[in-house]
Design a protein around this motif. Structure first.
Motif, PDB file in Angstrom:
ATOM      1  N   GLN A  68       0.356  -7.719   3.119  1.00 59.40           N
ATOM      2  CA  GLN A  68       0.256  -6.382   3.695  1.00 59.40           C
ATOM      3  C   GLN A  68      -0.428  -5.414   2.738  1.00 59.40           C
ATOM      4  O   GLN A  68      -1.270  -4.600   3.152  1.00 59.40           O
ATOM      5  CB  GLN A  68       1.661  -5.863   4.068  1.00 59.40           C
ATOM      6  CG  GLN A  68       1.621  -4.531   4.821  1.00 59.40           C
ATOM      7  CD  GLN A  68       3.012  -4.040   5.217  1.00 59.40           C
ATOM      8  OE1 GLN A  68       4.002  -4.784   5.110  1.00 59.40           O
ATOM      9  NE2 GLN A  68       3.095  -2.810   5.678  1.00 59.40           N
ATOM     10  N   LEU A  69      -0.093  -5.492   1.457  1.00 64.71           N
ATOM     11  CA  LEU A  69      -0.745  -4.637   0.462  1.00 64.71           C
ATOM     12  C   LEU A  69      -2.238  -4.924   0.405  1.00 64.71           C
ATOM     13  O   LEU A  69      -3.061  -4.000   0.334  1.00 64.71           O
ATOM     14  CB  LEU A  69      -0.110  -4.855  -0.914  1.00 64.71           C
ATOM     15  CG  LEU A  69       1.279  -4.258  -1.120  1.00 64.71           C
ATOM     16  CD1 LEU A  69       1.922  -4.823  -2.378  1.00 64.71           C
ATOM     17  CD2 LEU A  69       1.202  -2.732  -1.215  1.00 64.71           C
ATOM     18  N   ALA A  70      -2.597  -6.203   0.428  1.00 58.96           N
ATOM     19  CA  ALA A  70      -4.006  -6.575   0.383  1.00 58.96           C
ATOM     20  C   ALA A  70      -4.754  -6.029   1.598  1.00 58.96           C
ATOM     21  O   ALA A  70      -5.873  -5.509   1.483  1.00 58.96           O
ATOM     22  CB  ALA A  70      -4.138  -8.092   0.312  1.00 58.96           C
ATOM     23  N   ALA A  71      -4.135  -6.126   2.781  1.00 61.96           N
ATOM     24  CA  ALA A  71      -4.782  -5.671   4.009  1.00 61.96           C
ATOM     25  C   ALA A  71      -4.903  -4.151   4.061  1.00 61.96           C
ATOM     26  O   ALA A  71      -5.973  -3.612   4.393  1.00 61.96           O
ATOM     27  CB  ALA A  71      -4.000  -6.172   5.225  1.00 61.96           C
ATOM     28  N   GLU A  72      -3.839  -3.448   3.709  1.00 62.65           N
ATOM     29  CA  GLU A  72      -3.835  -1.988   3.855  1.00 62.65           C
ATOM     30  C   GLU A  72      -4.644  -1.293   2.764  1.00 62.65           C
ATOM     31  O   GLU A  72      -5.145  -0.182   2.980  1.00 62.65           O
ATOM     32  CB  GLU A  72      -2.400  -1.465   3.878  1.00 62.65           C
ATOM     33  CG  GLU A  72      -1.622  -1.912   5.105  1.00 62.65           C
ATOM     34  CD  GLU A  72      -0.268  -1.218   5.247  1.00 62.65           C
ATOM     35  OE1 GLU A  72       0.022  -0.298   4.459  1.00 62.65           O
ATOM     36  OE2 GLU A  72       0.478  -1.608   6.163  1.00 62.65           O
ATOM     37  N   LEU A  73      -4.777  -1.924   1.608  1.00 62.98           N
ATOM     38  CA  LEU A  73      -5.499  -1.304   0.502  1.00 62.98           C
ATOM     39  C   LEU A  73      -6.859  -1.953   0.243  1.00 62.98           C
ATOM     40  O   LEU A  73      -7.589  -1.521  -0.658  1.00 62.98           O
ATOM     41  CB  LEU A  73      -4.649  -1.370  -0.777  1.00 62.98           C
ATOM     42  CG  LEU A  73      -3.338  -0.588  -0.740  1.00 62.98           C
ATOM     43  CD1 LEU A  73      -2.480  -0.929  -1.958  1.00 62.98           C
ATOM     44  CD2 LEU A  73      -3.600   0.913  -0.673  1.00 62.98           C
ATOM     45  N   SER A  74      -7.180  -2.979   1.015  1.00 68.12           N
ATOM     46  CA  SER A  74      -8.444  -3.712   0.839  1.00 68.12           C
ATOM     47  C   SER A  74      -8.583  -4.265  -0.576  1.00 68.12           C
ATOM     48  O   SER A  74      -9.645  -4.186  -1.197  1.00 68.12           O
ATOM     49  CB  SER A  74      -9.646  -2.805   1.178  1.00 68.12           C
ATOM     50  OG  SER A  74      -9.593  -2.378   2.520  1.00 68.12           O
ATOM     51  N   PHE A  75      -7.493  -4.826  -1.088  1.00 67.47           N
ATOM     52  CA  PHE A  75      -7.477  -5.441  -2.407  1.00 67.47           C
ATOM     53  C   PHE A  75      -7.505  -6.969  -2.264  1.00 67.47           C
ATOM     54  O   PHE A  75      -7.053  -7.515  -1.253  1.00 67.47           O
ATOM     55  CB  PHE A  75      -6.213  -5.057  -3.184  1.00 67.47           C
ATOM     56  CG  PHE A  75      -6.173  -3.625  -3.637  1.00 67.47           C
ATOM     57  CD1 PHE A  75      -7.306  -2.843  -3.686  1.00 67.47           C
ATOM     58  CD2 PHE A  75      -4.961  -3.056  -4.019  1.00 67.47           C
ATOM     59  CE1 PHE A  75      -7.254  -1.521  -4.105  1.00 67.47           C
ATOM     60  CE2 PHE A  75      -4.895  -1.742  -4.454  1.00 67.47           C
ATOM     61  CZ  PHE A  75      -6.050  -0.971  -4.488  1.00 67.47           C
ATOM     62  N   ASP A  76      -7.996  -7.617  -3.306  1.00 67.32           N
ATOM     63  CA  ASP A  76      -7.955  -9.065  -3.353  1.00 67.32           C
ATOM     64  C   ASP A  76      -6.514  -9.531  -3.513  1.00 67.32           C
ATOM     65  O   ASP A  76      -5.802  -9.077  -4.413  1.00 67.32           O
ATOM     66  CB  ASP A  76      -8.801  -9.568  -4.527  1.00 67.32           C
ATOM     67  CG  ASP A  76      -8.768 -11.078  -4.656  1.00 67.32           C
ATOM     68  OD1 ASP A  76      -9.369 -11.749  -3.815  1.00 67.32           O
ATOM     69  OD2 ASP A  76      -8.115 -11.567  -5.605  1.00 67.32           O
ATOM     70  N   ARG A  77      -6.088 -10.420  -2.649  1.00 60.36           N
ATOM     71  CA  ARG A  77      -4.701 -10.890  -2.667  1.00 60.36           C
ATOM     72  C   ARG A  77      -4.334 -11.542  -3.990  1.00 60.36           C
ATOM     73  O   ARG A  77      -3.246 -11.329  -4.519  1.00 60.36           O
ATOM     74  CB  ARG A  77      -4.490 -11.879  -1.514  1.00 60.36           C
ATOM     75  CG  ARG A  77      -3.064 -12.356  -1.363  1.00 60.36           C
ATOM     76  CD  ARG A  77      -2.968 -13.433  -0.287  1.00 60.36           C
ATOM     77  NE  ARG A  77      -1.583 -13.816  -0.084  1.00 60.36           N
ATOM     78  CZ  ARG A  77      -0.916 -14.652  -0.880  1.00 60.36           C
ATOM     79  NH1 ARG A  77      -1.523 -15.173  -1.952  1.00 60.36           N
ATOM     80  NH2 ARG A  77       0.350 -14.947  -0.625  1.00 60.36           N
ATOM     81  N   GLU A  78      -5.245 -12.337  -4.540  1.00 58.58           N
ATOM     82  CA  GLU A  78      -4.976 -13.035  -5.791  1.00 58.58           C
ATOM     83  C   GLU A  78      -4.794 -12.048  -6.939  1.00 58.58           C
ATOM     84  O   GLU A  78      -3.980 -12.263  -7.832  1.00 58.58           O
ATOM     85  CB  GLU A  78      -6.115 -13.999  -6.112  1.00 58.58           C
ATOM     86  CG  GLU A  78      -5.888 -14.850  -7.347  1.00 58.58           C
ATOM     87  CD  GLU A  78      -4.765 -15.869  -7.168  1.00 58.58           C
ATOM     88  OE1 GLU A  78      -4.230 -16.333  -8.188  1.00 58.58           O
ATOM     89  OE2 GLU A  78      -4.436 -16.192  -6.005  1.00 58.58           O
TER      90      GLU A  78
END
Length: 303
Positions: free
Chosen positions: A254-264
């Motif tokens: 969810q953090l990766a999706a909402e902030l457009s960050f790389d999950r890794e």
């Protein structure tokens, strides 16, 4: 007549010795002087005092505020961070005197923390909303703020303390976190001023402004770093979930999706920061912070 709780006084003396004792002796006079200087009336302190004296105050116009003073390294970094945030995603700083390390902030009403919200997806969404408001270009004069590179020096300092070893921290865990932290630090994107400790209890609700951050550490780094504290807090709450692993995976996604960050990158910062928190615990008390190690184990189980 100002209330100085005995438990708080004993804690300050234990932590700061004679400096703490002297500060406590001067505290009533200090509070009285700021009542006059800022034209406020200071009430009884909050119940959960620790390193700082925090108490509600009311201005002559009836405006509700919070006064904070202490001896920690939060001063002057915290008030300068609040001044930089300027009320965007964070509580507003109303006044600050660096000479005596006294600050006055707006009071948030009702001021309940994000931790009381039961819907975890809503919690993450609220937190990411605060993050996006906080992250603004660095101020022109930002040299008073530490960087996450400065924080990362704790890895080498602990090795030095234990003659190249890792002390009470398992070597495999330490080595992995140290390597990750160095790699991430060397490949950071845009630098902004981060809160630095943005977990559930440092996000409070205001009836007019919505969710706002309090108690910033004020550290320079890339935005993805900010997600680490939110992921690892609070351990009892994580364990109370029927499936802590699934919870953590969903939070990262969810953090990766909402902030457009790389999950890794979110995952790697979370793991390395968890070990960094353990290092700080060892430095402060000589004892392991087992919650940090448990969280590392949880993250390792995701891979």
């Amino acid at each position: 007549m100002f209330i100085i709780p005995d438990k708080f006084a004993q804690f300050m003396i234990k932590q700061f010795g004679e400096e703490g004792r002297s500060w406590l002796e001067q505290l009533p006079a200090t509070l009285a002087s700021y009542e006059e200087r800022w034209n406020i009336t200071i009430g009884a302190p909050v119940q959960n005092l620790s390193f700082n004296y925090v108490a509600p105050a009311v201005g002559a116009d009836g405006r509700e505020m919070m006064l904070k003073t202490g001896l920690t390294d939060e001063f002057p970094i915290q008030p300068e961070a609040l001044q930089h945030f300027g009320g965007h995603g964070a509580v507003k700083l109303l006044a600050y005197d660096e000479a005596n390390m006294v600050m006055l902030m707006e009071r948030l009403t009702p001021g309940t923390s994000l931790r009381v919200v039961e819907n975890d997806e809503a919690v993450i969404t609220a937190a990411t909303g605060v993050m996006r408001k906080l992250w603004r270009p660095l101020p022109e004069h930002h040299y008073a703020f530490p960087s996450i590179l400065d924080w990362g020096k704790a890895f080498a300092e602990l090795r030095q303390q234990y003659d190249g070893g890792t002390g009470p921290i398992p070597a495999a865990i330490f080595d992995k976190a140290e390597k990750l932290y160095a790699e991430l630090s060397a490949s950071m994107g845009e630098h902004v001023l981060l809160h630095g400790d943005l977990h559930h209890d440092n996000i409070l609700v205001d009836e007019y402004e919505g969710w706002l951050a309090v108690d910033p550490k004020g550290v320079i780094g890339e935005p993805a770093y900010e997600t680490g504290a939110l992921l690892r807090n609070f351990w009892p709450d994580i364990l109370s979930n029927p499936n802590p692993k699934a919870l953590t995976v969903r939070r990262i996604d969810q953090l990766a999706a909402e902030l457009s960050f790389d999950r890794e990158r979110i995952y790697s910062w979370a793991l390395s920061q968890a070990v960094l928190s353990v290092i700080w615990s060892v430095e402060d008390s000589g004892q392991l912070e087992y919650e940090g190690l448990y969280f590392v184990d949880l993250l390792n189980s995701i891979k």
